[in-house]
Motif scaffolding. Structure first.
Motif, mmCIF file in Angstrom:
data_model
loop_
_atom_site.group_PDB
_atom_site.id
_atom_site.type_symbol
_atom_site.label_atom_id
_atom_site.label_comp_id
_atom_site.label_asym_id
_atom_site.label_seq_id
_atom_site.Cartn_x
_atom_site.Cartn_y
_atom_site.Cartn_z
ATOM 1 N N PHE A 1 -1.135 -0.935 6.398
ATOM 2 C CA PHE A 1 -2.247 0.208 5.889
ATOM 3 C C PHE A 1 -0.934 0.691 4.632
ATOM 4 C CE2 PHE A 1 0.651 1.837 9.167
ATOM 5 C CZ PHE A 1 1.478 3.545 8.289
ATOM 6 N N THR A 2 -2.004 2.000 3.708
ATOM 7 C CA THR A 2 -1.520 2.157 2.693
ATOM 8 C C THR A 2 -1.823 3.950 3.048
ATOM 9 O OG1 THR A 2 -3.339 1.834 1.132
ATOM 10 C CG2 THR A 2 -1.449 0.381 1.355
ATOM 11 N N VAL A 3 -0.592 4.962 2.437
ATOM 12 C CA VAL A 3 -0.438 6.048 2.125
ATOM 13 C C VAL A 3 -0.935 6.495 1.476
ATOM 14 C CG1 VAL A 3 0.512 8.221 2.952
ATOM 15 C CG2 VAL A 3 1.483 6.304 3.882
ATOM 16 N N ARG B 1 -3.890 4.112 14.964
ATOM 17 C CA ARG B 1 -4.386 3.982 14.612
ATOM 18 C C ARG B 1 -4.738 5.789 14.146
ATOM 19 N NH1 ARG B 1 -6.540 -0.216 15.304
ATOM 20 N NH2 ARG B 1 -9.112 0.661 15.709
ATOM 21 N N LYS C 1 -3.338 8.158 11.455
ATOM 22 C CA LYS C 1 -3.815 9.230 10.435
ATOM 23 C C LYS C 1 -3.851 10.576 10.865
ATOM 24 C CE LYS C 1 -7.798 5.739 10.565
ATOM 25 N NZ LYS C 1 -8.910 5.436 10.759
ATOM 26 N N TYR D 1 3.721 -0.519 1.536
ATOM 27 C CA TYR D 1 2.400 -0.529 2.525
ATOM 28 C C TYR D 1 3.631 -0.818 3.922
ATOM 29 C CZ TYR D 1 3.987 -5.666 2.669
ATOM 30 O OH TYR D 1 3.840 -6.570 2.412
ATOM 31 N N PHE E 1 -0.352 11.375 8.947
ATOM 32 C CA PHE E 1 -0.600 11.848 7.335
ATOM 33 C C PHE E 1 -1.093 13.157 7.260
ATOM 34 C CE2 PHE E 1 0.841 7.426 7.715
ATOM 35 C CZ PHE E 1 2.665 7.647 6.436
ATOM 36 N N VAL F 1 -4.633 8.145 4.441
ATOM 37 C CA VAL F 1 -4.261 6.685 5.315
ATOM 38 C C VAL F 1 -5.491 5.996 5.428
ATOM 39 C CG1 VAL F 1 -3.167 5.183 6.973
ATOM 40 C CG2 VAL F 1 -2.561 7.749 6.787
#
Length: 70
Positions: free
Chosen positions: A67-69, A44, A48, A33, A51, A58
């Motif tokens: 955040f996590t991916v 943000r 986003k 994370y 990715f 995300v």
């Protein structure tokens, strides 16, 4: 989705260059994370979009600081 260390370094560099922000990377048995020192909509959105170009999504915490991916 687990990121490699070089991928994490690229993310950190891109965020610093484009948003002047620092991304903290955390890798533990439970998964990876990321945390931010500060957050805003521009940051943000950049993360986003970054990715999305890699066909990843995300998930941000409610306060936008974690955040996590996927």
């Amino acid at each position: 989705m687990a990121l490699t260390f070089p991928e994490v370094l690229e993310l950190k560099k891109a965020v610093d260059t484009n948003c002047s922000a620092y991304v903290h990377f955390h890798d533990a048995c439970g998964g990876q994370y990321f945390t931010l020192d500060e957050t805003n909509e521009e940051l943000r959105s950049f993360i986003k979009s970054y990715f999305a170009e890699l066909s990843m999504t995300v998930d941000f915490s409610e306060d936008g600081m974690y955040f996590t991916v996927k």
